[in-house]
Design an enzyme around this catalytic site. Structure first.
Site, PDB file in Angstrom:
ATOM      1  N   ASN A   9     -13.862  -7.822 -27.267  1.00 57.49           N
ATOM      2  CA  ASN A   9     -13.303  -7.185 -26.071  1.00 57.49           C
ATOM      3  C   ASN A   9     -13.756  -5.729 -26.111  1.00 57.49           C
ATOM      4  O   ASN A   9     -13.201  -4.935 -26.853  1.00 57.49           O
ATOM      5  CB  ASN A   9     -11.765  -7.296 -26.111  1.00 57.49           C
ATOM      6  CG  ASN A   9     -11.096  -6.522 -24.986  1.00 57.49           C
ATOM      7  OD1 ASN A   9     -11.754  -6.062 -24.060  1.00 57.49           O
ATOM      8  ND2 ASN A   9      -9.782  -6.368 -25.079  1.00 57.49           N
ATOM      9  N   LYS A  11     -13.459  -3.532 -23.922  1.00 56.87           N
ATOM     10  CA  LYS A  11     -12.576  -2.641 -23.144  1.00 56.87           C
ATOM     11  C   LYS A  11     -13.424  -1.730 -22.258  1.00 56.87           C
ATOM     12  O   LYS A  11     -14.487  -2.158 -21.798  1.00 56.87           O
ATOM     13  CB  LYS A  11     -11.641  -1.868 -24.094  1.00 56.87           C
ATOM     14  CG  LYS A  11     -10.907  -2.831 -25.044  1.00 56.87           C
ATOM     15  CD  LYS A  11      -9.775  -2.212 -25.789  1.00 56.87           C
ATOM     16  CE  LYS A  11      -9.141  -3.280 -26.696  1.00 56.87           C
ATOM     17  NZ  LYS A  11      -7.963  -2.798 -27.390  1.00 56.87           N
ATOM     18  N   HIS A  98      -3.913  -9.138 -21.211  1.00 56.84           N
ATOM     19  CA  HIS A  98      -4.031  -8.229 -22.362  1.00 56.84           C
ATOM     20  C   HIS A  98      -2.890  -7.210 -22.284  1.00 56.84           C
ATOM     21  O   HIS A  98      -2.503  -6.774 -21.197  1.00 56.84           O
ATOM     22  CB  HIS A  98      -5.392  -7.517 -22.341  1.00 56.84           C
ATOM     23  CG  HIS A  98      -5.653  -6.776 -23.607  1.00 56.84           C
ATOM     24  ND1 HIS A  98      -5.094  -5.553 -23.857  1.00 56.84           N
ATOM     25  CD2 HIS A  98      -6.377  -7.111 -24.710  1.00 56.84           C
ATOM     26  CE1 HIS A  98      -5.474  -5.149 -25.074  1.00 56.84           C
ATOM     27  NE2 HIS A  98      -6.257  -6.082 -25.613  1.00 56.84           N
ATOM     28  N   GLU A 100      -2.780  -4.163 -22.723  1.00 57.28           N
ATOM     29  CA  GLU A 100      -3.101  -2.921 -22.006  1.00 57.28           C
ATOM     30  C   GLU A 100      -2.970  -3.120 -20.497  1.00 57.28           C
ATOM     31  O   GLU A 100      -2.584  -2.205 -19.775  1.00 57.28           O
ATOM     32  CB  GLU A 100      -4.509  -2.444 -22.402  1.00 57.28           C
ATOM     33  CG  GLU A 100      -4.516  -1.896 -23.826  1.00 57.28           C
ATOM     34  CD  GLU A 100      -5.824  -2.044 -24.572  1.00 57.28           C
ATOM     35  OE1 GLU A 100      -6.870  -2.306 -23.944  1.00 57.28           O
ATOM     36  OE2 GLU A 100      -5.810  -1.911 -25.814  1.00 57.28           O
ATOM     37  N   GLU A 170      -1.639 -11.360 -29.843  1.00 57.84           N
ATOM     38  CA  GLU A 170      -1.983  -9.980 -30.178  1.00 57.84           C
ATOM     39  C   GLU A 170      -0.712  -9.144 -30.255  1.00 57.84           C
ATOM     40  O   GLU A 170      -0.221  -8.655 -29.224  1.00 57.84           O
ATOM     41  CB  GLU A 170      -2.899  -9.382 -29.108  1.00 57.84           C
ATOM     42  CG  GLU A 170      -4.220 -10.099 -28.965  1.00 57.84           C
ATOM     43  CD  GLU A 170      -5.302  -9.166 -28.418  1.00 57.84           C
ATOM     44  OE1 GLU A 170      -6.311  -9.006 -29.105  1.00 57.84           O
ATOM     45  OE2 GLU A 170      -5.109  -8.588 -27.344  1.00 57.84           O
ATOM     46  N   GLY A 176      -5.571  -1.638 -32.016  1.00 52.51           N
ATOM     47  CA  GLY A 176      -6.181  -0.317 -32.079  1.00 52.51           C
ATOM     48  C   GLY A 176      -5.476   0.651 -33.005  1.00 52.51           C
ATOM     49  O   GLY A 176      -5.756   1.845 -32.990  1.00 52.51           O
ATOM     50  N   SER A 216      -6.557  -5.121 -34.677  1.00 55.51           N
ATOM     51  CA  SER A 216      -7.164  -4.509 -35.872  1.00 55.51           C
ATOM     52  C   SER A 216      -7.800  -5.529 -36.813  1.00 55.51           C
ATOM     53  O   SER A 216      -7.777  -5.358 -38.030  1.00 55.51           O
ATOM     54  CB  SER A 216      -6.145  -3.645 -36.617  1.00 55.51           C
ATOM     55  OG  SER A 216      -5.711  -2.585 -35.780  1.00 55.51           O
TER      56      SER A 216
END
Ligand code: PGA
Length: 254
Positions: A9, A11, A98, A100, A170, A176, A216
């Site tokens: 991904n 991003k 996701h 985010e 996730e 991250g 991560s």
């Protein structure tokens, strides 16, 4: 047998040329690594998709995907991209839900259920993300959160449609941050997800669903995570931006 997948991904990273360069390197490195039921997917920004899809022609174990798609078929939604448009450039997958997107763009389970339907109707395979925040884990709500994300996001699908979905667990606190869920923590949730799928659909559907871990994941911890019984691969953010790291994660299966 369910597919093993390592999905990158990117991003909102890499300009057009940087993306092409990285992807060419990745293809060269992984083309002989991903074999049998193993698949490598790169989810790039929209601007790269058409070119990347041209580059994967001929490689059956490498595919490209988008990171989002609109819930409507088409229309007056300035700046948005439809599932049909994504499919038309040769992408096969789309990441939906996701954290985010949920956090910064207010995407609810209800909206994501619609996005899932539209993606499937246009022949895209959703990589549907679920996971709890740190606060939710600390309050011991993680199982309930996972349960409601599944129930409200994808459990309206019949078993046939659900069979096209890839799930990605996730934990938001691991994305991250450099903090990875331990393999025990990840396996515990993955087993729970599979149990939910068996209860909702059937043991067969549960056994056939690919469930990725994300957060991560890196070349050092991938092998241990992927060795867990219910972890079928990874959704890789930061480490997917380096061809060597990403390839080492793909190799962690072997
Ligand atoms: P990360 O991101 O690997 O950088 O933690 C994973 C993701 O957001 O999909």
């Amino acid at each position: 047998m369910r597919k093993k997948i390592v999905a990158g991904n990117w991003k909102m990273n890499l300009d057009y040329q940087e993306g092409l360069t990285l992807f060419s390197e990745v293809i060269n490195m992984v083309k002989d690594e991903a074999t049998g039921s193993q698949q490598v997917v790169v989810c790039s920004p929209f601007i790269h998709l058409h070119s990347l899809a041209q580059l994967v022609k001929g490689y059956t174990n490498v595919a490209v995907g988008a990171q989002n798609a609109h819930q409507a078929e088409s229309g007056a939604y300035t700046g948005e991209i439809s599932a049909k448009q994504i499919k038309s450039v040769g992408a096969e997958y789309v990441i939906l839900g996701h954290s985010e997107r949920r956090q910064y763009f207010g995407e609810s389970n209800e909206l994501l259920a619609k996005k899932t339907d539209t993606a499937l109707a246009n022949g895209l395979l959703p990589i549907f993300c679920i996971g709890e925040t740190l606060q939710q884990r600390e309050a011991n709500e993680h199982f309930d959160i996972i349960k409601s994300q599944l129930a409200e996001g994808v459990f309206h699908l019949d078993a046939d449609a659900f069979g096209k979905i890839v799930l990605a667990y996730e934990p938001v606190w691991a994305i991250g941050t450099g903090v990875t869920a331990t393999s025990d923590q990840a396996q515990e949730i993955h087993a729970f997800i599979r149990q939910e799928l068996a209860a909702k659909y059937s043991q067969q559907v549960a056994d056939d669903t690919t469930i990725l871990y994300g957060g991560s994941c890196n070349p050092k911890n991938a092998a241990e995570l992927f060795a867990c019984a219910d972890i079928d691969g990874g959704l890789i953010g930061g480490a997917s931006l380096k061809s060597r790291d990403f390839t080492d994660i793909v190799k962690a299966f072997n």
